[in-house]
Write a protein that holds these residues in place. Structure first.
Motif, short mmCIF file in Angstrom:
data_model
loop_
_atom_site.label_atom_id
_atom_site.label_comp_id
_atom_site.label_asym_id
_atom_site.label_seq_id
_atom_site.Cartn_x
_atom_site.Cartn_y
_atom_site.Cartn_z
N THR A 9 0.82 -1.22 0.00
CA THR A 9 0.00 0.00 0.00
C THR A 9 0.85 1.27 0.00
N SER A 10 1.52 1.53 1.11
CA SER A 10 2.28 2.78 1.23
C SER A 10 3.34 2.92 0.15
N TRP A 11 4.10 1.86 -0.10
CA TRP A 11 5.20 1.97 -1.05
C TRP A 11 4.71 2.14 -2.48
N ILE A 12 3.53 1.64 -2.78
CA ILE A 12 3.00 1.84 -4.13
C ILE A 12 2.81 3.33 -4.40
N TRP A 13 2.19 4.04 -3.47
CA TRP A 13 1.95 5.47 -3.66
C TRP A 13 3.24 6.27 -3.61
N ILE A 14 4.16 5.89 -2.73
CA ILE A 14 5.45 6.57 -2.67
C ILE A 14 6.20 6.39 -3.98
N THR A 15 6.14 5.17 -4.55
CA THR A 15 6.79 4.90 -5.84
C THR A 15 6.16 5.72 -6.95
N ALA A 46 4.11 15.69 -6.58
CA ALA A 46 4.34 14.58 -5.64
C ALA A 46 3.58 14.81 -4.33
N VAL A 47 3.60 16.05 -3.85
CA VAL A 47 2.92 16.36 -2.59
C VAL A 47 1.41 16.16 -2.73
N VAL A 48 0.84 16.58 -3.86
CA VAL A 48 -0.60 16.37 -4.08
C VAL A 48 -0.93 14.88 -4.04
N ILE A 49 -0.13 14.06 -4.72
CA ILE A 49 -0.35 12.61 -4.73
C ILE A 49 -0.26 12.05 -3.31
N LEU A 50 0.75 12.48 -2.57
CA LEU A 50 0.96 11.96 -1.21
C LEU A 50 -0.11 12.47 -0.25
N PHE A 51 -0.55 13.73 -0.43
CA PHE A 51 -1.62 14.26 0.43
C PHE A 51 -2.92 13.48 0.22
N GLU A 54 -2.09 9.63 1.21
CA GLU A 54 -1.60 9.58 2.59
C GLU A 54 -0.98 8.21 2.92
N PRO A 55 0.08 7.81 2.21
CA PRO A 55 0.74 6.54 2.52
C PRO A 55 1.46 6.55 3.85
#
Length: 470
Positions: A9-15, A46-51, A54-55
């Motif tokens: 989950t988390s690493w997919i979005w971070i990648t 990147a910030v928009v994707i992570l916000f 939220e990984p």
């Protein structure tokens, strides 16, 4: 098992965020945008994707903003560190501490009981009282603090009512809990102290446009929106969630008994006096001494008079929220000084004028409002303000719009986080009660969003135009 879930989950979005950065930087900068500006835009994407995904917790994403700037040569460590600090950071810190002191003396519960004594035990009237109370409190205490204070009170009312009624009260539960969340949200827009999005926009207005807006000026301009939204919210919630039980006299009696056991003491009065002094100072000398310094003064006075302990602040203040606001200001500063915000603003203006054939205050204002409200439903309101604020303020350089007007319009529009539970902290707080489903936000939120845009348009056309800030 937890590590395996983290990988999937988390690493997919971070990648994905990393690949987006790589993809943007692999192209030559478009005309009018510097390489540093392109690098800043890659961070923004990147910030928009992570916000949105939220990984990791939002404060961790804020750390990424600082790390990225240094690693990609967008500033020295000291320069980046300085971009994270502003009087606005002190303001939200002090406001959260003041909220803890007020909560310790059950100020919110006492106020709602006073209103209930005035309106009676009818569910619709109590809902109206909750909305009005939450809205009035949220102007001076962060909206999520108000929601955190009032939600347990409403749950206690619901538990007592369910025991007495001996039947399902699902609609009543949603009716009253949404009254808390939406009341806090619409109240958070009428004063700078009402929410992080306001603080972010004040900081960005100063950083980008070198202009300030006074505490009292903000209230004069925005209070009519909240006043009009209070009865509108009550009507919408009553339409969407018709309560099964109307008489809540037994539940109100239980709340009254609880507060009767806690007499109004000298500490209660001293808490209110310090709060009143802080508000007066915000209004009178806030622009001279800084809202943040005065907020810290109020928080310090509570410590000096022994009304709170430092441990109370440690437990009651969401320090991660403060980190988020610091990162929002740093992000805005970066987009401004690299020219990225100006390039986006110019592109938006060109699209409106050349592609759509639109010009003038109305279409640009509508674009700002819709963009801000859309982003705030995808991420936290403060995060949305940090992403959209630098862009909307830069629009003033390509139009005749007043930066103060644009800052207020952006802040108010980012308050319209009615559609998703992740949009605002009050939404998340009532959802955590277990009485609310995610789809309930869509039911009520769609009408609330339309109403919000309608009322904002009316106030802008009449009140703001009359006061000459457009």
């Amino acid at each position: 098992m937890k590590f395996r879930n983290l990988i999937t989950t988390s690493w997919i979005w971070i990648t994905i965020a990393g690949l987006v950065v790589f993809a943007i930087l692999s192209f030559q900068p478009p005309a009018g945008l510097s390489r540093d500006g392109q690098t800043a835009l890659a961070l923004l994407a990147a910030v928009v994707i992570l916000f949105v995904s939220e990984p990791i917790p939002l404060p961790g994403i804020i750390f990424f903003i600082a790390i990225y700037q240094v690693f990609f040569g967008l500033g020295t460590p000291n320069q980046v560190a300085k971009s994270f600090m502003h009087d606005a950071v002190f303001f939200i810190m002090g406001a959260l501490m003041i909220g803890v002191a007020l909560n310790n003396q059950a100020i919110g519960k006492r106020l709602i009981l006073i209103l209930i004594n005035k309106v009676g035990n009818n569910a619709r009237k109590i809902s109206f009282a909750i909305i009005a109370t939450a809205a009035l409190l949220a102007g001076f205490i962060a909206d999520h603090v108000v929601a955190a204070v009032m939600t347990p009170m409403v749950i206690s009312l619901l538990k007592t009512t369910r025991e007495e009624a001996n039947k399902s009260i699902a609609n009543l539960s949603k009716f009253l809990l949404f009254s808390v969340a939406y009341g806090a949200t619409i109240g958070g827009l009428y004063a700078p102290s009402g929410g992080g999005r306001n603080i972010v926009m004040i900081g960005l207005l100063d950083e980008i446009s070198n202009q300030q807006i006074g505490f009292g000026q903000w209230i004069v301009l925005s209070l009519p929106i909240t006043v009009l939204m209070i009865p509108t919210t009550s009507a919408i919630l009553n339409f969407v969630f018709k309560p099964e039980v109307m008489d809540l006299s037994l539940a109100v009696a239980g709340l009254r008994e609880e507060l009767e056991e806690r007499e109004v003491s000298g500490e209660t009065w001293m808490t209110l006096i310090i709060f009143a002094i802080t508000v007066i100072l915000w209004i009178s000398v806030g622009s001279l001494l800084g809202l943040g310094i005065l907020a810290l003064l109020g928080a310090t006075l509570y410590l000096i008079f022994g009304l709170v302990d430092w441990e109370d602040y440690q437990r009651g203040v969401n320090w991660g929220v403060i980190v988020i606001y610091m990162g929002a200001l740093s992000m805005g500063s970066l987009l401004n000084r690299t020219g990225a915000a100006g390039w986006i603003a110019n592109s938006v203006m060109s699209f409106l004028r050349q592609s759509l054939g639109l010009s003038g205050v109305a279409p640009i204002s509508a674009a700002i409002s819709v963009l801000s409200a859309t982003m705030t439903n995808l991420m936290s309101a403060a995060a949305a303000a940090s992403v959209v604020g630098p862009i909307t303020l830069k629009l003033t350089e390509y139009s005749t719009l007043n930066p103060v007007f644009v800052a207020l319009l952006t802040a108010v529009s980012t308050s319209f986080g009615f559609l998703l539970l992740i949009a605002t902290p009050p939404n998340a707080i009532i959802y955590s009660s277990g009485y609310i489903n995610a789809r309930d936000f869509l039911k009520a939120g769609a009408l609330m969003t339309l109403a919000g845009f309608g009322i904002l348009s009316l106030v802008v056309a009449v009140w703001w135009n009359l006061l000459g800030i457009i």
